[in-house]
Design an enzyme around this catalytic site. Structure first.
Site, short mmCIF file in Angstrom:
data_model
loop_
_atom_site.label_atom_id
_atom_site.label_comp_id
_atom_site.label_asym_id
_atom_site.label_seq_id
_atom_site.Cartn_x
_atom_site.Cartn_y
_atom_site.Cartn_z
N ASN A 62 18.29 53.86 39.34
CA ASN A 62 18.35 55.12 40.09
C ASN A 62 19.24 54.85 41.30
O ASN A 62 18.79 54.24 42.26
CB ASN A 62 16.94 55.54 40.52
CG ASN A 62 16.94 56.75 41.44
OD1 ASN A 62 17.98 57.39 41.61
ND2 ASN A 62 15.80 57.06 42.02
N TRP A 63 20.49 55.29 41.20
CA TRP A 63 21.45 54.97 42.27
C TRP A 63 21.16 55.78 43.54
O TRP A 63 21.71 55.52 44.59
CB TRP A 63 22.87 55.24 41.81
CG TRP A 63 23.37 54.29 40.74
CD1 TRP A 63 22.67 53.28 40.12
CD2 TRP A 63 24.70 54.25 40.17
NE1 TRP A 63 23.48 52.63 39.23
CE2 TRP A 63 24.72 53.20 39.23
CE3 TRP A 63 25.86 55.01 40.37
CZ2 TRP A 63 25.88 52.89 38.49
CZ3 TRP A 63 27.00 54.70 39.63
CH2 TRP A 63 27.01 53.65 38.70
N LYS A 64 20.34 56.81 43.43
CA LYS A 64 20.07 57.73 44.55
C LYS A 64 21.40 58.24 45.11
O LYS A 64 22.35 58.40 44.34
CB LYS A 64 19.21 57.04 45.60
CG LYS A 64 17.95 56.41 44.98
CD LYS A 64 16.91 56.03 45.97
CE LYS A 64 15.71 55.46 45.24
NZ LYS A 64 14.58 55.18 46.11
N HIS A 101 10.88 62.83 41.38
CA HIS A 101 10.92 61.63 42.22
C HIS A 101 10.25 61.96 43.55
O HIS A 101 10.36 63.09 44.05
CB HIS A 101 12.37 61.19 42.43
CG HIS A 101 12.46 59.84 43.07
ND1 HIS A 101 12.28 59.66 44.42
CD2 HIS A 101 12.65 58.61 42.54
CE1 HIS A 101 12.38 58.35 44.69
NE2 HIS A 101 12.59 57.69 43.57
N GLU A 111 11.05 61.37 46.44
CA GLU A 111 11.98 61.87 47.47
C GLU A 111 12.25 63.36 47.27
O GLU A 111 12.47 64.09 48.24
CB GLU A 111 13.27 61.03 47.45
CG GLU A 111 13.02 59.64 48.03
CD GLU A 111 13.88 58.53 47.46
OE1 GLU A 111 14.93 58.82 46.85
OE2 GLU A 111 13.49 57.35 47.62
N GLU A 121 5.51 55.31 40.50
CA GLU A 121 6.21 54.81 41.68
C GLU A 121 5.36 55.03 42.92
O GLU A 121 5.39 56.12 43.51
CB GLU A 121 7.54 55.55 41.85
CG GLU A 121 8.52 55.34 40.72
CD GLU A 121 9.97 55.45 41.19
OE1 GLU A 121 10.73 54.55 40.90
OE2 GLU A 121 10.31 56.44 41.87
N GLY A 127 11.70 51.32 48.22
CA GLY A 127 12.69 50.96 49.23
C GLY A 127 12.13 50.18 50.41
O GLY A 127 12.81 49.99 51.41
N SER A 161 10.57 48.81 44.61
CA SER A 161 10.96 47.45 45.00
C SER A 161 10.88 46.46 43.84
O SER A 161 10.57 45.29 44.05
CB SER A 161 10.16 46.97 46.21
OG SER A 161 10.40 47.80 47.33
N GLY A 195 15.68 51.15 42.08
CA GLY A 195 16.54 51.74 43.11
C GLY A 195 17.52 50.70 43.64
O GLY A 195 18.55 50.42 43.04
N GLY A 196 17.17 50.11 44.76
CA GLY A 196 18.08 49.19 45.47
C GLY A 196 18.69 48.12 44.58
O GLY A 196 19.91 47.86 44.65
P1 PGA Z 1 13.51 50.97 45.00
O1 PGA Z 1 13.51 52.50 44.48
O2 PGA Z 1 13.66 50.10 43.77
O3 PGA Z 1 14.69 50.88 45.92
O4 PGA Z 1 12.22 50.73 45.69
C1 PGA Z 1 12.88 52.86 43.29
C2 PGA Z 1 12.96 54.36 43.12
O5 PGA Z 1 12.78 55.09 44.11
O6 PGA Z 1 13.20 54.87 42.00
#
Ligand code: PGA
Length: 249
Positions: free
Chosen positions: A10-12, A95, A97, A166, A172, A211, A232-233
């Protein structure tokens, strides 16, 4: 249950034409023939770019959101059919967010999942509790409520969906859920799916996200009910993403 794991990046809201190309070329150079399914969920403006870069490769294309509506006066949204024009196979829905910054309700998330399914696209439906909810002992109730809305709207198609657990406090933050903490919630979700659709629940891939990285992926992915990861990251670094893919077999 024997099913291929899924590792989805997930590149966000990260990247750009130059960075995306470098990242995708590095991933494709190192990926070989992965034992798991792999996807990258990219920002909407880059769908065409990444579609071209991934064509004929083992990496499927994903979107980070999809409209609940088919077409019309919904400024800023993309319909599932539009995403389908770019060979988008997966769409993240709900998600945390989106729930937090865009006020998406359980019902909206369920409608988005329906819109994706209608178009033959696999929704990656996210659930997860906040730190306050975990500390108040509400984890189980929260994820069950979030999943119930999706099951209620899409029970018939549930085995065509992916669920992602999640925990919001792990996204993050570098604070990963322990494999045991994650497995405990995944088991709750699996049981809920079994109550709804019986044995077909075992076909549903339940991803962990929050994470997940090259160092902790293998332990998380070894858990009985963890069928992949939403990353994500670590999905923005080719070497890390490749290590996670290699850990998913
Ligand atoms: P993260 O994000 O791996 O940076 O914690 C995961 C996500 O929000 O899908």
């Amino acid at each position: 249950m024997d099913k291929k794991k899924l590792i989805a990046g997930n590149w966000k809201m990260n990247g750009g034409l130059t960075a995306n190309e470098a990242l995708m070329r590095a991933i494709l150079q190192g990926i070989g023939a992965p034992a798991c399914d792999v996807a990258v969920c990219v920002p909407a403006p880059y769908l065409a770019q990444v579609q071209a870069l991934t064509a004929g490769s083992p990496v499927a294309l994903g979107a980070q959101d999809v409209s609940a509506h088919a077409q019309g006066a919904y400024t800023g949204e993309q319909s599932a059919a539009m995403l389908g024009d770019f060979d988008v196979r997966y769409a993240i829905v709900g998600h945390s967010e989106r729930r937090q910054y865009h006020g998406e309700s359980d019902e909206t998330v369920a409608a988005k999942a329906t819109a994706a399914l209608t178009q033959g696209m696999t929704p990656i439906a996210c659930v997860g509790e906040t730190l306050a909810q975990r500390e108040a002992g509400e984890t189980e109730a929260v994820v069950k409520r979030q999943l119930a809305a999706i099951i209620h709207a899409n029970g018939r198609c549930i085995s065509e969906m992916v669920v992602a657990y999640e925990p919001v406090w792990a996204i993050g933050t570098g604070k990963t859920a322990t494999p045991e903490q994650a497995q405990a919630v995944h088991a709750v979700l699996r049981t809920q799916l079994r109550h709804a659709v019986g044995a077909r629940a075992d076909l549903v891939r339940i991803l962990y996200g929050g994470s997940m990285n090259a160092g902790n992926a293998a332990q998380l992915l070894a858990q009985e009910d963890i069928d992949g990861g939403l990353i994500g990251g670590a999905a923005l670094k080719a070497a890390d993403f490749l290590q996670i893919i290699a850990a998913a077999h």
